[in-house]
Design a protein around this motif. Structure first.
Motif, PDB file in Angstrom:
ATOM      1  N   ILE A   1      45.224  42.181  45.444  1.00  0.00           N
ATOM      2  CA  ILE A   1      44.411  42.971  44.522  1.00  0.00           C
ATOM      3  C   ILE A   1      43.132  43.410  45.235  1.00  0.00           C
TER       4      ILE A   1
ATOM      5  N   VAL B   1      46.135  41.356  37.402  1.00  0.00           N
ATOM      6  CA  VAL B   1      44.780  41.908  37.349  1.00  0.00           C
ATOM      7  C   VAL B   1      44.091  41.462  36.069  1.00  0.00           C
TER       8      VAL B   1
ATOM      9  N   ILE C   1      44.549  36.682  43.532  1.00  0.00           N
ATOM     10  CA  ILE C   1      44.045  37.880  44.215  1.00  0.00           C
ATOM     11  C   ILE C   1      44.733  38.050  45.557  1.00  0.00           C
TER      12      ILE C   1
ATOM     13  N   GLU D   1      40.633  48.056  42.179  1.00  0.00           N
ATOM     14  CA  GLU D   1      41.445  47.749  41.001  1.00  0.00           C
ATOM     15  C   GLU D   1      40.668  46.900  40.000  1.00  0.00           C
TER      16      GLU D   1
ATOM     17  N   ARG E   1      51.946  43.283  38.286  1.00  0.00           N
ATOM     18  CA  ARG E   1      50.649  43.389  38.948  1.00  0.00           C
ATOM     19  C   ARG E   1      49.544  43.552  37.909  1.00  0.00           C
TER      20      ARG E   1
END
Length: 79
Positions: free
Chosen positions: A56, A31, A51, A60, A27
């Motif tokens: 996400i 990002v 995304i 974040e 993850r």
């Protein structure tokens, strides 16, 4: 990365679609990929797909360094 995401990535690789992420990514990698694309003003389909695939959130992205204006540009994707 879960089984469904791995399957989705593998189907993209088999179809010849390049997402720009490794076949096994975390993850955090996703990002960082989104932040890199935001800073390069690349808010295209790949960024939005990553995304939505990883779910996400705006929080974040803001913690990772995204500006408020960038988050406003992505508000339709971020829900």
């Amino acid at each position: 990365m879960g089984k469904a995401k791995k399957r989705n990535f593998q189907s993209c690789i088999n179809a010849g679609i390049s997402i720009g992420l490794p076949a096994t990514c975390t993850r955090e990698d996703a990002v960082n990929f989104v932040i890199k694309n935001i800073k390069a003003n690349n808010l295209g389909g790949q960024t939005k797909d990553v995304i939505s695939l990883f779910g996400i959130t705006a929080e974040e992205l803001s913690e990772a360094g995204a500006a408020y204006e960038d988050l406003l540009a992505l508000r339709a994707v971020l829900m």
